[in-house]
Design a protein around this motif. Structure first.
Motif, PDB file in Angstrom:
ATOM      1  N   ILE A 176      19.968 -12.495  13.321  1.00  0.00           N
ATOM      2  CA  ILE A 176      19.382 -13.697  12.660  1.00  0.00           C
ATOM      3  C   ILE A 176      19.892 -14.090  11.624  1.00  0.00           C
ATOM      4  O   ILE A 176      19.602 -13.517  10.370  1.00  0.00           O
ATOM      5  CB  ILE A 176      17.637 -13.173  12.806  1.00  0.00           C
ATOM      6  N   VAL A 177      20.228 -15.339  11.451  1.00  0.00           N
ATOM      7  CA  VAL A 177      20.716 -15.818  10.472  1.00  0.00           C
ATOM      8  C   VAL A 177      20.257 -17.194   9.961  1.00  0.00           C
ATOM      9  O   VAL A 177      20.541 -17.925   8.753  1.00  0.00           O
ATOM     10  CB  VAL A 177      22.271 -16.233  10.525  1.00  0.00           C
ATOM     11  N   GLY A 178      19.230 -17.653  10.322  1.00  0.00           N
ATOM     12  CA  GLY A 178      18.319 -18.926   9.957  1.00  0.00           C
ATOM     13  C   GLY A 178      17.184 -18.993  10.585  1.00  0.00           C
ATOM     14  O   GLY A 178      16.709 -18.274  11.776  1.00  0.00           O
ATOM     15  N   THR A 179      16.059 -19.889  10.242  1.00  0.00           N
ATOM     16  CA  THR A 179      14.747 -20.037  10.798  1.00  0.00           C
ATOM     17  C   THR A 179      14.360 -21.335  10.468  1.00  0.00           C
ATOM     18  O   THR A 179      14.877 -21.923   9.719  1.00  0.00           O
ATOM     19  CB  THR A 179      13.626 -19.323  10.139  1.00  0.00           C
ATOM     20  N   ALA A 180      13.356 -21.942  11.402  1.00  0.00           N
ATOM     21  CA  ALA A 180      12.782 -23.110  11.218  1.00  0.00           C
ATOM     22  C   ALA A 180      11.477 -23.331  12.107  1.00  0.00           C
ATOM     23  O   ALA A 180      11.513 -22.624  13.230  1.00  0.00           O
ATOM     24  CB  ALA A 180      13.989 -24.194  11.808  1.00  0.00           C
ATOM     25  N   GLY A 181      10.645 -24.061  11.626  1.00  0.00           N
ATOM     26  CA  GLY A 181       9.447 -24.059  12.423  1.00  0.00           C
ATOM     27  C   GLY A 181       8.687 -25.368  12.035  1.00  0.00           C
ATOM     28  O   GLY A 181       9.033 -25.823  10.970  1.00  0.00           O
ATOM     29  N   TYR A 182       7.452 -25.515  12.844  1.00  0.00           N
ATOM     30  CA  TYR A 182       6.454 -26.522  12.229  1.00  0.00           C
ATOM     31  C   TYR A 182       5.311 -26.327  12.907  1.00  0.00           C
ATOM     32  O   TYR A 182       5.212 -25.482  14.102  1.00  0.00           O
ATOM     33  CB  TYR A 182       6.904 -28.131  12.785  1.00  0.00           C
ATOM     34  N   TYR A 183       4.264 -26.785  12.289  1.00  0.00           N
ATOM     35  CA  TYR A 183       2.800 -26.499  12.875  1.00  0.00           C
ATOM     36  C   TYR A 183       2.089 -27.867  12.508  1.00  0.00           C
ATOM     37  O   TYR A 183       2.355 -28.628  11.674  1.00  0.00           O
ATOM     38  CB  TYR A 183       2.125 -25.378  12.686  1.00  0.00           C
ATOM     39  N   PRO A 184       0.962 -28.147  13.316  1.00  0.00           N
ATOM     40  CA  PRO A 184       0.128 -29.151  12.982  1.00  0.00           C
ATOM     41  C   PRO A 184      -0.450 -29.014  11.525  1.00  0.00           C
ATOM     42  O   PRO A 184      -0.871 -28.046  10.961  1.00  0.00           O
ATOM     43  CB  PRO A 184      -1.159 -29.024  14.026  1.00  0.00           C
ATOM     44  N   PHE A 185      -0.496 -30.450  10.963  1.00  0.00           N
ATOM     45  CA  PHE A 185      -0.924 -30.256   9.559  1.00  0.00           C
ATOM     46  C   PHE A 185      -2.030 -31.241   9.272  1.00  0.00           C
ATOM     47  O   PHE A 185      -2.158 -32.432  10.175  1.00  0.00           O
ATOM     48  CB  PHE A 185       0.509 -30.950   8.885  1.00  0.00           C
ATOM     49  N   HIS A 186      -2.728 -31.170   8.372  1.00  0.00           N
ATOM     50  CA  HIS A 186      -3.927 -31.970   7.886  1.00  0.00           C
ATOM     51  C   HIS A 186      -3.904 -33.437   7.449  1.00  0.00           C
ATOM     52  O   HIS A 186      -4.845 -34.097   7.162  1.00  0.00           O
ATOM     53  CB  HIS A 186      -5.140 -31.022   6.991  1.00  0.00           C
ATOM     54  N   ARG A 187      -2.555 -33.597   7.168  1.00  0.00           N
ATOM     55  CA  ARG A 187      -2.523 -35.135   6.560  1.00  0.00           C
ATOM     56  C   ARG A 187      -2.213 -35.939   7.692  1.00  0.00           C
ATOM     57  O   ARG A 187      -1.348 -36.025   8.277  1.00  0.00           O
ATOM     58  CB  ARG A 187      -0.904 -34.758   5.593  1.00  0.00           C
ATOM     59  N   GLY A 188      -3.518 -36.885   7.734  1.00  0.00           N
ATOM     60  CA  GLY A 188      -3.041 -37.963   8.770  1.00  0.00           C
ATOM     61  C   GLY A 188      -3.536 -37.468  10.066  1.00  0.00           C
ATOM     62  O   GLY A 188      -3.499 -36.142  10.357  1.00  0.00           O
TER      63      GLY A 188
END
Length: 159
Positions: free
Chosen positions: A68-80
């Motif tokens: 493993i040489v990198g990471t990335a992610g996303y999740y729902p966020f409270h802005r808008g």
């Protein structure tokens, strides 16, 4: 998610990746003089199931030759409405400048759009110069309202 970029495999995170992903992130933070915060800003990496998977987000790892040489992610966020935050997009130093970061961001954007989200937020720190260049060249606009102590910039992009 599973995708390839040159010799790199980008895939969904699994439980056996937890400590390796944390090691990549803490290493990159240290490189830039930023602190690893396992009970604060980086708790999400140690609890991917709760922060990403259970909320409708995704967390990916980047592999090179089985490491493993990198990471990335996303999740729902409270802005808008229909907003997400891209988080933990880190690559080890030897991977920068190869176009991998741009490819990873584009793949995140595609996945986010496919789930019907409309806004992407990203918090970052001024010392992460390469990341800032990537975000700005990819259409992210400076915004206000930084919430993470080690960050001093926030960007937003509407899809």
């Amino acid at each position: 998610m599973q995708s390839n970029y040159k010799d790199f495999l980008i895939r969904d995170w699994n439980q056996s990746d937890r400590l390796f992903a944390a090691a990549v992130i803490s290493s990159v933070l240290a490189e830039y003089g930023l602190c690893w915060e396992p009970v604060g800003a980086d708790r999400d990496v140690l609890e991917v199931e709760n922060y990403y998977l259970a909320t409708g987000g995704e967390f990916w790892v980047v592999e090179s030759q089985g490491q493993i040489v990198g990471t990335a992610g996303y999740y729902p966020f409270h802005r808008g409405e229909k907003a997400v935050e891209v988080r933990k997009m880190y690559l080890l130093p030897q991977l920068r400048g190869l176009g991998l970061g741009k490819f990873l961001l584009q793949e995140l954007e595609k996945a986010i759009a496919a789930k019907g989200f409309q806004q992407i937020w990203i918090e970052t720190a001024s010392v992460l110069v390469e990341a800032i260049k990537l975000y700005e060249s990819s259409g992210y606009q400076p915004a206000t309202g930084v919430e993470t102590a080690r960050c001093d910039r926030i960007y937003v992009k509407t899809l």
